[in-house]
Design a protein around this motif. Sequence first.
Motif, PDB file in Angstrom:
ATOM      1  N   VAL A  97      44.450  80.394  86.074  1.00 47.28           N
ATOM      2  CA  VAL A  97      44.232  81.529  87.324  1.00 47.28           C
ATOM      3  C   VAL A  97      45.537  81.503  87.880  1.00 47.28           C
ATOM      4  N   LEU A  98      45.866  82.711  88.014  1.00 44.85           N
ATOM      5  CA  LEU A  98      47.359  83.332  88.832  1.00 44.85           C
ATOM      6  C   LEU A  98      47.038  84.117  89.732  1.00 44.85           C
ATOM      7  N   LEU A  99      47.659  84.023  90.913  1.00 44.83           N
ATOM      8  CA  LEU A  99      47.844  84.923  91.944  1.00 44.83           C
ATOM      9  C   LEU A  99      49.120  85.730  91.728  1.00 44.83           C
ATOM     10  N   VAL A 100      49.052  87.076  91.541  1.00 43.69           N
ATOM     11  CA  VAL A 100      50.046  87.922  91.322  1.00 43.69           C
ATOM     12  C   VAL A 100      50.398  88.801  92.370  1.00 43.69           C
ATOM     13  N   PHE A 101      51.588  88.847  92.848  1.00 44.22           N
ATOM     14  CA  PHE A 101      52.105  89.800  94.047  1.00 44.22           C
ATOM     15  C   PHE A 101      53.200  90.755  93.442  1.00 44.22           C
ATOM     16  N   MET A 102      53.161  92.026  93.537  1.00 42.64           N
ATOM     17  CA  MET A 102      54.195  92.824  93.168  1.00 42.64           C
ATOM     18  C   MET A 102      54.666  93.747  94.281  1.00 42.64           C
TER      19      MET A 102
END
Length: 106
Positions: A97-102
């Motif tokens: 599980v990854l939390l991804v910000f862009m």
Amino acid sequence: MEYFVNVLGAARFRADKMCKTNLFETERMFCDVYGLEPQQIQTGHVHPGSDKVYYVVSGRGMFEVDGEEREVGPGTAVFAPAGATHAVRNSGAERLVLLVFMAPKP
């Protein structure tokens, strides 16, 4: 707009490919949670005008950023600056599980 989200509760998984769930989105950025089953991948790609941060919530992943590869686990953040080729593979036996910000949003 939802201001508070349980990341693990929002994670979704698919047998055939990595699953992305959007948590927050504005005209300036977005934040998703990625769910990867064992051995699933996000193939190498580039965002020419956007920086990206992956934060490992649970599981283990093999990350590549501009040819540098490293396996990391929970609590680790991985930075892929604009223009850098990056990829991830669930290298563990458990779900990743990854939390991804862009930002800025492409």
